[in-house]
Every structure is written in C-alpha cells, then in structure tokens.
Motif scaffolding. Structure first.
Motif, short mmCIF file in Angstrom:
data_model
loop_
_atom_site.label_atom_id
_atom_site.label_comp_id
_atom_site.label_asym_id
_atom_site.label_seq_id
_atom_site.Cartn_x
_atom_site.Cartn_y
_atom_site.Cartn_z
N ILE A 150 30.03 -56.03 7.53
CA ILE A 150 31.43 -56.32 7.88
C ILE A 150 31.91 -57.54 7.09
CG2 ILE A 150 32.94 -57.15 9.75
CD1 ILE A 150 31.20 -55.37 11.67
N ARG A 151 31.09 -58.58 7.02
CA ARG A 151 31.45 -59.81 6.31
C ARG A 151 31.80 -59.51 4.84
NH1 ARG A 151 30.11 -65.23 6.99
NH2 ARG A 151 30.08 -66.46 5.09
N HIS A 152 30.94 -58.74 4.18
CA HIS A 152 31.17 -58.51 2.75
C HIS A 152 32.24 -57.44 2.50
CE1 HIS A 152 28.46 -61.44 1.14
NE2 HIS A 152 27.59 -61.10 2.07
N LEU A 153 32.48 -56.56 3.45
CA LEU A 153 33.61 -55.64 3.29
C LEU A 153 34.93 -56.38 3.50
CD1 LEU A 153 32.19 -52.38 4.89
CD2 LEU A 153 32.38 -53.01 2.47
N HIS A 154 34.90 -57.42 4.29
CA HIS A 154 36.05 -58.33 4.41
C HIS A 154 36.27 -59.02 3.06
CE1 HIS A 154 38.82 -61.01 6.55
NE2 HIS A 154 38.24 -62.02 5.91
N GLN A 155 35.17 -59.41 2.41
CA GLN A 155 35.24 -60.02 1.08
C GLN A 155 35.83 -59.02 0.07
OE1 GLN A 155 31.41 -61.28 -0.36
NE2 GLN A 155 32.25 -62.28 -2.18
N VAL A 156 35.43 -57.75 0.16
CA VAL A 156 35.98 -56.71 -0.71
C VAL A 156 37.50 -56.65 -0.54
CG1 VAL A 156 36.15 -54.18 -0.97
CG2 VAL A 156 33.90 -55.29 -0.92
N ASP A 157 37.97 -56.67 0.70
CA ASP A 157 39.42 -56.66 0.95
C ASP A 157 40.09 -57.86 0.29
OD1 ASP A 157 39.31 -54.34 2.46
OD2 ASP A 157 39.28 -55.39 4.39
N GLY A 158 39.44 -59.02 0.36
CA GLY A 158 39.98 -60.22 -0.28
C GLY A 158 40.07 -60.09 -1.78
N VAL A 159 39.05 -59.52 -2.40
CA VAL A 159 39.06 -59.32 -3.85
C VAL A 159 40.22 -58.39 -4.23
CG1 VAL A 159 37.80 -58.31 -5.81
CG2 VAL A 159 36.58 -59.73 -4.15
N LEU A 160 40.37 -57.31 -3.51
CA LEU A 160 41.45 -56.35 -3.82
C LEU A 160 42.82 -56.98 -3.61
CD1 LEU A 160 39.90 -53.08 -2.32
CD2 LEU A 160 40.13 -53.69 -4.74
N SER A 161 42.95 -57.82 -2.59
CA SER A 161 44.23 -58.51 -2.34
C SER A 161 44.56 -59.48 -3.47
CB SER A 161 44.19 -59.27 -1.02
OG SER A 161 44.11 -58.39 0.05
N LYS A 162 43.56 -60.24 -3.90
CA LYS A 162 43.77 -61.20 -5.01
C LYS A 162 44.16 -60.46 -6.28
CE LYS A 162 40.69 -64.92 -3.56
NZ LYS A 162 39.43 -65.61 -3.86
N MET A 163 43.55 -59.31 -6.52
CA MET A 163 43.84 -58.55 -7.72
C MET A 163 45.30 -58.10 -7.70
SD MET A 163 42.31 -55.03 -9.13
CE MET A 163 43.38 -54.17 -8.00
#
Length: 184
Positions: A166-179
């Motif tokens: 869950i923690r790293h899928l939250h990180q994935v969401d953050g990466v996609l948002s920044k992009m």
C-alpha cells in the motif's frame, strides 16, 4: 482481532492493490519509467521493489504454512513489534522516507512491463496464502524478516507485507501525479 476478519481485510486490500496495478498496464513505458529526480524511483522501480520483497517473503510463508503443525485459532493478537512494523508501513500525510536494503533497491535497473505481471502474479499467490493460512496459527507460525534475527508472527508478516505494498502504491500515485504536473 478475529483471525477471519483480519484475513478478509487483508484479502480485500490485496485485491485493491491488484486492481490499482492492473490499471498501470494502460500506460506506455515512457510514463512508467519517468522520474522527477535522478535518485527517485519511477513507477516500475516501485513495483520491482515490491516484487523483490514478495520474492523474499512469499516462498518462506508458503513453506511455513505447508509445514505448520499448529491449528488456526479464532483470535489473532499482534505483537508489539509486529504491530509497530505493520503500522509504520502505512502511508501518512508526511511520509518518512525509509532507507531500503541494497538488495531490495531497484534504482536504475532496466525494467519493462513484465514487472507489472510479476507483481500481479505475486498478489494472486498472496491471496492463496492468506486463504491457506486459515488452517494454521497466525500467532504461532513465525516468519524471518529481512532483518535476519527478527521474526514476526504470520499475521503480522501479512500485515507488514500488504501495508508495504500500500505504501509504495501510494508512492506510484505520487509519481504519476508529479508527471502530470510537470507535463503541463
């Protein structure tokens, strides 16, 4: 907590994680490998990190369940340390960056979309193991962590592993948002 209730929650969280990652198949490789900073992880690196942890824990969990002599019990009682580790993995508003083991750090690895398939396969295996764990003690079966001298109860190990996802899928969401912000 009731063992059955815990397992149902963990199975549902794993299904949600799988559904989230399934959607990543719709992105192209350029999106999945985009980085905000040279030393940050891209989407595929986040997933590969989870795959490395899955490769460490899932075979061990399977072996321990197969060879367990203890019966399942109605209640799971998290240990102090197990509860701490499991809760420390959950995303928070101000995430504390954690250093990962070198062996679990995929930065700058040449990755492709197969990483997504591996993750999804591991999640199916995880659901199968959660179901099989109904027949063994979530309290008495012990799993060795990536810290070699530390073992956790099977129930705490499941919680830790799924919260880590869950923690790293939250990180994935953050990466996609920044992009998306940077492409404006």
């Amino acid at each position: 907590m009731e063992s059955e209730k815990l397992l149902q929650i963990l199975i549902e969280q794993t299904r949600q994680n799988s559904n989230q990652v399934e959607q990543l198949k719709n992105y192209d490789l350029a999106t999945l490998t985009w980085k905000d900073q040279p030393d940050s992880w891209n989407v595929l690196e986040c997933l590969e990190h989870l795959n490395l942890y899955g490769a460490f824990y899932l075979p061990q969990i399977e072996h321990k369940i197969k060879n367990a002599t203890s019966q399942g019990e109605p209640e799971f009682n998290s240990s102090f340390l197990g509860d701490y580790f499991a809760k420390s993995m959950l995303p928070k508003s101000k995430m504390v960056k954690m250093k990962t083991f070198k062996s679990k750090n995929p930065i700058r690895a040449q990755l492709d979309k197969k990483v997504i398939d591996i993750f999804l396969t591991q999640q199916l295996q995880l659901i199968d193991l959660l179901n099989k764990s109904r027949n063994v003690s979530l309290n008495k079966v012990k799993i060795t962590t990536t810290f070699p001298l530390l073992t956790l109860k099977l129930g705490d190990t499941f919680r830790f592993l799924i919260n880590h996802n869950i923690r790293h899928l939250h990180q994935v969401d953050g990466v996609l948002s920044k992009m998306k912000i940077n492409k404006r």
